[in-house]
Structures are given as structure tokens and as C-alpha cells.
Design a protein around this motif. Structure first.
Motif, PDB file in Angstrom:
ATOM      1  N   PHE A  52       0.864  -1.183   0.000  1.00 39.02           N
ATOM      2  CA  PHE A  52       0.000   0.000   0.000  1.00 39.02           C
ATOM      3  C   PHE A  52       0.897   1.228   0.000  1.00 39.02           C
ATOM      4  CE2 PHE A  52      -2.504   3.144   2.614  1.00 39.02           C
ATOM      5  CZ  PHE A  52      -3.398   3.475   1.610  1.00 39.02           C
ATOM      6  N   VAL A  53       0.664   2.128  -0.964  1.00 36.58           N
ATOM      7  CA  VAL A  53       1.430   3.362  -1.066  1.00 36.58           C
ATOM      8  C   VAL A  53       0.517   4.524  -0.701  1.00 36.58           C
ATOM      9  CG1 VAL A  53       2.761   4.865  -2.594  1.00 36.58           C
ATOM     10  CG2 VAL A  53       2.856   2.381  -2.905  1.00 36.58           C
ATOM     11  N   THR A  54       0.991   5.347   0.209  1.00 38.24           N
ATOM     12  CA  THR A  54       0.261   6.525   0.654  1.00 38.24           C
ATOM     13  C   THR A  54       1.279   7.507   1.209  1.00 38.24           C
ATOM     14  OG1 THR A  54      -1.673   7.262   1.944  1.00 38.24           O
ATOM     15  CG2 THR A  54      -0.158   5.724   3.037  1.00 38.24           C
ATOM     16  N   ARG A  55       0.796   8.614   1.719  1.00 38.23           N
ATOM     17  CA  ARG A  55       1.651   9.565   2.433  1.00 38.23           C
ATOM     18  C   ARG A  55       1.033   9.778   3.807  1.00 38.23           C
ATOM     19  NH1 ARG A  55       2.531  15.761   2.109  1.00 38.23           N
ATOM     20  NH2 ARG A  55       4.709  15.964   2.738  1.00 38.23           N
ATOM     21  N   ALA A  65      -1.766   4.314  11.819  1.00 36.38           N
ATOM     22  CA  ALA A  65      -2.341   3.928  10.523  1.00 36.38           C
ATOM     23  C   ALA A  65      -1.438   2.923   9.820  1.00 36.38           C
ATOM     24  CB  ALA A  65      -2.561   5.165   9.659  1.00 36.38           C
ATOM     25  N   MET A  66      -0.132   3.172   9.839  1.00 33.52           N
ATOM     26  CA  MET A  66       0.821   2.257   9.223  1.00 33.52           C
ATOM     27  C   MET A  66       0.789   0.892   9.912  1.00 33.52           C
ATOM     28  SD  MET A  66       4.097   0.793   9.733  1.00 33.52           S
ATOM     29  CE  MET A  66       4.768   1.827  11.013  1.00 33.52           C
ATOM     30  N   MET A  67       0.768   0.889  11.239  1.00 30.10           N
ATOM     31  CA  MET A  67       0.756  -0.374  11.979  1.00 30.10           C
ATOM     32  C   MET A  67      -0.514  -1.173  11.704  1.00 30.10           C
ATOM     33  SD  MET A  67       2.638   0.413  15.626  1.00 30.10           S
ATOM     34  CE  MET A  67       1.480   1.667  16.152  1.00 30.10           C
ATOM     35  N   GLU A  68      -1.626  -0.486  11.486  1.00 30.94           N
ATOM     36  CA  GLU A  68      -2.878  -1.174  11.170  1.00 30.94           C
ATOM     37  C   GLU A  68      -2.733  -1.959   9.868  1.00 30.94           C
ATOM     38  OE1 GLU A  68      -6.718  -2.541  11.711  1.00 30.94           O
ATOM     39  OE2 GLU A  68      -5.451  -1.455  13.121  1.00 30.94           O
ATOM     40  N   MET A  69      -2.088  -1.359   8.881  1.00 24.14           N
ATOM     41  CA  MET A  69      -1.870  -2.049   7.607  1.00 24.14           C
ATOM     42  C   MET A  69      -0.881  -3.203   7.784  1.00 24.14           C
ATOM     43  SD  MET A  69      -3.901  -0.508   5.628  1.00 24.14           S
ATOM     44  CE  MET A  69      -3.430  -1.138   4.042  1.00 24.14           C
ATOM     45  N   ARG A  70       0.207  -2.929   8.478  1.00 23.77           N
ATOM     46  CA  ARG A  70       1.255  -3.948   8.657  1.00 23.77           C
ATOM     47  C   ARG A  70       0.711  -5.176   9.392  1.00 23.77           C
ATOM     48  NH1 ARG A  70       6.405  -1.687  11.170  1.00 23.77           N
ATOM     49  NH2 ARG A  70       5.134  -1.711  13.034  1.00 23.77           N
ATOM     50  N   LYS A  71      -0.095  -4.959  10.430  1.00 25.22           N
ATOM     51  CA  LYS A  71      -0.597  -6.105  11.195  1.00 25.22           C
ATOM     52  C   LYS A  71      -1.577  -6.952  10.385  1.00 25.22           C
ATOM     53  CE  LYS A  71      -4.516  -4.237  13.837  1.00 25.22           C
ATOM     54  NZ  LYS A  71      -4.943  -3.766  15.149  1.00 25.22           N
ATOM     55  N   ARG A  72      -2.081  -6.401   9.299  1.00 26.29           N
ATOM     56  CA  ARG A  72      -2.994  -7.139   8.423  1.00 26.29           C
ATOM     57  C   ARG A  72      -2.274  -7.763   7.229  1.00 26.29           C
ATOM     58  NH1 ARG A  72      -7.523  -6.791  10.890  1.00 26.29           N
ATOM     59  NH2 ARG A  72      -8.155  -4.921  11.995  1.00 26.29           N
ATOM     60  N   GLY A  73      -0.928  -7.711   7.248  1.00 27.58           N
ATOM     61  CA  GLY A  73      -0.140  -8.382   6.224  1.00 27.58           C
ATOM     62  C   GLY A  73       0.120  -7.571   4.966  1.00 27.58           C
ATOM     63  N   VAL A  74      -0.128  -6.276   5.025  1.00 24.61           N
ATOM     64  CA  VAL A  74       0.082  -5.389   3.874  1.00 24.61           C
ATOM     65  C   VAL A  74       1.484  -4.792   3.962  1.00 24.61           C
ATOM     66  CG1 VAL A  74      -0.698  -3.258   2.758  1.00 24.61           C
ATOM     67  CG2 VAL A  74      -2.373  -4.867   3.693  1.00 24.61           C
ATOM     68  N   GLY A  75       2.193  -4.770   2.842  1.00 23.56           N
ATOM     69  CA  GLY A  75       3.509  -4.161   2.796  1.00 23.56           C
ATOM     70  C   GLY A  75       3.417  -2.653   2.961  1.00 23.56           C
ATOM     71  N   VAL A  76       4.217  -2.104   3.864  1.00 23.38           N
ATOM     72  CA  VAL A  76       4.150  -0.670   4.177  1.00 23.38           C
ATOM     73  C   VAL A  76       5.478   0.049   3.964  1.00 23.38           C
ATOM     74  CG1 VAL A  76       2.235  -0.955   5.805  1.00 23.38           C
ATOM     75  CG2 VAL A  76       4.598  -1.114   6.636  1.00 23.38           C
ATOM     76  N   ASP A  77       6.454  -0.640   3.402  1.00 25.46           N
ATOM     77  CA  ASP A  77       7.770  -0.014   3.275  1.00 25.46           C
ATOM     78  C   ASP A  77       7.867   1.015   2.144  1.00 25.46           C
ATOM     79  OD1 ASP A  77       7.576  -2.194   1.475  1.00 25.46           O
ATOM     80  OD2 ASP A  77       9.750  -2.364   1.350  1.00 25.46           O
ATOM     81  N   LYS A  78       6.820   1.151   1.347  1.00 26.86           N
ATOM     82  CA  LYS A  78       6.811   2.156   0.268  1.00 26.86           C
ATOM     83  C   LYS A  78       6.030   3.416   0.661  1.00 26.86           C
ATOM     84  CE  LYS A  78       8.873  -0.720  -2.620  1.00 26.86           C
ATOM     85  NZ  LYS A  78       9.188  -1.867  -1.817  1.00 26.86           N
ATOM     86  N   ILE A  79       5.568   3.476   1.905  1.00 24.93           N
ATOM     87  CA  ILE A  79       4.836   4.657   2.390  1.00 24.93           C
ATOM     88  C   ILE A  79       5.784   5.847   2.419  1.00 24.93           C
ATOM     89  CG2 ILE A  79       3.814   5.681   4.477  1.00 24.93           C
ATOM     90  CD1 ILE A  79       2.476   2.972   4.993  1.00 24.93           C
ATOM     91  N   VAL A  80       5.286   6.996   2.004  1.00 20.77           N
ATOM     92  CA  VAL A  80       6.034   8.251   2.036  1.00 20.77           C
ATOM     93  C   VAL A  80       5.625   8.993   3.308  1.00 20.77           C
ATOM     94  CG1 VAL A  80       6.418  10.446   0.852  1.00 20.77           C
ATOM     95  CG2 VAL A  80       6.062   8.356  -0.485  1.00 20.77           C
TER      96      VAL A  80
END
Length: 193
Positions: A52-55, A65-80
Motif C-alpha cells: 500500500f502506497v500513501t503519504r 495507521a501504518m501499523m494497522e496495515m502492517r498487522k494485516r499483512g500489507v507491505g508498508v515499506d513504500k509509504i512516504v
């Protein structure tokens, strides 16, 4: 499928419990979500690799918000990271014949202030097969529409399948952008609408 990338705004949803009206509430339930982040979570639930890409603002709420995505198995390392605030919306759930109400508070959110060039799309799309965006993203601001256009052009150049959910929100197109021209250009890059 190797990997899917979604792009859009994740927001903080505040809602009265049950079917209470805003005026009856003395507390609100907290949920993080948004059209594109919800797609990412659904894909992760099916075992599909997804980023998931966002800012997001670099503060405790952005981290949540980032942790919510990460705990659901979504890649968050491309977040700005950057900007001052996370977009918020308030949801009053309807009951019987009373419809639901949504009040947006997303002006000057981190995602509304994203600019073209902030995301390295070639890096983001490395190893990806599919790119998904929704009509919500270009409705937020001209700069988010421009960043979305940059993304679909890069995805097209790299040969990714591109999909969108038109997801029209009349309450969002307030910045004066020509929504018909913007959406026509963006959807011209799509394989699946």
C-alpha cells in the motif's frame, strides 16, 4: 499473481457506537481505512502479496495507521512520510429509514499535499504485476490527482495491469479540478474498471 500495489489515502474514521447520532455520542470508535487500503487488506487476507502506497504524517497517528496495515499483512515499506496530519472522517451509521452520514475532515492532510516526484514508482513497482487506484485519490486535491497520473503512467510503461474503482464522492471534488477530464485521462491507462 506476484504482487499488487494500491495507492490512496488511509484515514482515521471516528464513529459513534451502534446507531447513535453524532449529537448523542460521548465517545467514538476508531478505525483506520480507505478504499485503496481496504482493497490491500482484502488481498492480503487472500494470501496475495500487496503493498500500500500513501503519504502519512510522521507522528503517532500516522504510525498507528501504518501499523494497522502492517498487522494485516500489507507491505508498508513504500509509504512516504511527511505532511502535518492524517485525514479524518466521521461516520454516523444509519438506522431503519435514516441514512448514514459522513463528514470529511481531510483538508491539508498528508495525502492531499502529496506531490508528483515524492514516490519512486519504478522502485514501488519492482516485482509487481498489478496496480490499483480509485476515483477517491484524484478527488482529494490537484496534487494527488497529478501523483495518481504519474503512477498510472509509470505502471503502464512497466507493463502492469492497471485497475480502478471509479468510487465517485461528490463531497470531495471541491478543489476546482475538471473531474471529467482528470478521470478520462486516468482511466485511459486502465485495463480493468
Amino acid at each position: 499473481m506476484s504482487k499488487v500495489v494500491t495507492f490512496g489515502e488511509i484515514m482515521l474514521r471516528l464513529a459513534p457506537q451502534g446507531f447513535l447520532r453524532f449529537s448523542q455520542a460521548d465517545n467514538f470508535d476508531v478505525v483506520y481505512g480507505g478504499g485503496e487500503s481496504n482493497v490491500a487488506v482484502s488481498l492480503a487476507n487472500y494470501g496475495i502479496s500487496v503493498d500500500f502506497v500513501t503519504r502519512l504524517p510522521k507522528n503517532d497517528i500516522g504510525e498507528c495507521a501504518m501499523m494497522e496495515m502492517r498487522k494485516r499483512g500489507v507491505g508498508v515499506d513504500k509509504i512516504v512520510w511527511g505532511g502535518d496530519r492524517l485525514g479524518i472522517y466521521f461516520l454516523e451509521t444509519g438506522a431503519v429509514s435514516r441514512g448514514s452520514k459522513v463528514v470529511y475532515d481531510r483538508a491539508h492532510s498528508s495525502m492531499s499535499d502529496i506531490q508528483p516526484g515524492m514516490v519512486n514508482w519504478e522502485e514501488v513497482f519492482a516485482g509487481a504485476e498489478w496496480f490499483h487506484w480509485t476515483g477517491i485519490t484524484p478527488a482529494i486535491s490537484q496534487s494527488s490527482a497529478d501523483a495518481c497520473l504519474e503512477a498510472v503512467k509509470a505502471a503502464s510503461k512497466l507493463g502492469l495491469t492497471i485497475s480502478t474503482d471509479l468510487n465517485y464522492r461528490a463531497k470531495l471534488w471541491k478543489y476546482g479540478g475538471d473531474r471529467e477530464a482528470i478521470m478520462t485521462e486516468l482511466t485511459s491507462y486502465c485495463d480493468v474498471i
